[in-house]
Design a protein around this motif. Structure first.
Motif, PDB file in Angstrom:
ATOM      1  N   ASN A  36     -15.145  72.514 -63.180  1.00  0.00           N
ATOM      2  CA  ASN A  36     -13.869  72.420 -63.880  1.00  0.00           C
ATOM      3  C   ASN A  36     -12.770  73.154 -63.105  1.00  0.00           C
ATOM      4  O   ASN A  36     -12.983  74.258 -62.616  1.00  0.00           O
ATOM      5  N   GLY A  37     -11.615  72.507 -63.007  1.00  0.00           N
ATOM      6  CA  GLY A  37     -10.489  73.135 -62.355  1.00  0.00           C
ATOM      7  C   GLY A  37     -10.483  73.065 -60.848  1.00  0.00           C
ATOM      8  O   GLY A  37      -9.597  73.643 -60.201  1.00  0.00           O
ATOM      9  N   CYS A  38     -11.420  72.335 -60.256  1.00  0.00           N
ATOM     10  CA  CYS A  38     -11.497  72.283 -58.789  1.00  0.00           C
ATOM     11  C   CYS A  38     -10.492  71.303 -58.187  1.00  0.00           C
ATOM     12  O   CYS A  38     -10.276  71.316 -56.977  1.00  0.00           O
TER      13      CYS A  38
END
Length: 224
Positions: A36-38
């Protein structure tokens, strides 16, 4: 075809990954995976032209308007907006050359394909998460886009919805459309497609998905 050349994206002056060089041929089906958030969703937005890259460029094999279709995540929609499912799906006809009669025939066919015929007059706020997701996918089905960017297309879908989704993905691939999809269902992806792009802060790896899941690869940007 999708070609990324020395591409970096993210917040201003804060790239999420080192430069990415990637070539996806026409008709390919590729997953985008990572934590997540990459930057998975951001990458799709950059390719779709909805966000500007920090560096590098994207070249697409679909240069005409309507040649690229982007499936948004549900949270990007205002569920209180006063339209029904019929109108939401009909938006997929943007720039369509079909006559009004042909559009109506095609719309009913797509609604039937996604098991939505009985829901077409329901307002968005009355739809379940799975019903709304199938409506968004039905809207995508009405486009003639040669490049399909699917951001979590399996979100909120039950077993029947998942089966419908992969039937359409396979159909689109058979039609020669280039597909890039973000999903967290790694087990399901590994059974259904061959290649994936792993996005990570230290770099990106394009490789067979089985290899990415079976090994602890050291992320390094590389060309396909």
């Amino acid at each position: 075809m999708i070609r990324c050349e020395q591409l970096q994206w993210g917040a201003k002056a804060q790239p999420l990954t080192p430069p990415l060089d990637l070539h996806l041929p026409a008709g390919s089906l590729t997953a985008v995976i990572g934590s997540n958030g990459c930057g998975k969703s951001s990458l799709l937005k950059v390719i779709a032209g909805l966000q500007r890259p920090l560096r590098g460029r994207v070249r697409l094999g679909a240069t005409c308007l309507g040649g690229v279709a982007y499936l948004v995540q549900q949270q990007a929609l205002d569920r209180q907006f006063p339209i029904d499912l019929h109108r939401l799906v009909s938006a997929g006809f943007w720039r369509s050359p079909l006559s009004r009669r042909d559009r109506q025939t095609r719309l009913q066919q797509v609604l039937d394909d996604w098991r939505l015929l009985d829901l077409q007059r329901q307002p968005l706020q009355a739809l379940s998460g799975g019903e709304l997701q199938r409506a968004l996918l039905a809207r995508l089905s009405l486009t003639e886009a040669r490049i399909l960017l699917l951001d979590e297309p399996d979100a909120a879908l039950d077993e029947q919805g998942q089966a419908l989704l992969w039937q359409h993905i396979q159909r689109w691939q058979a039609e020669g459309r280039t597909q890039l999809l973000v999903s967290h269902d790694l087990a399901g992806l590994s059974q259904r497609l061959d290649d994936a792009l792993l996005v990570a802060p230290s770099g990106c790896v394009f490789a067979p998905i089985q290899q990415l899941l079976a090994q602890r690869v050291q992320p390094l940007s590389r060309a396909a």
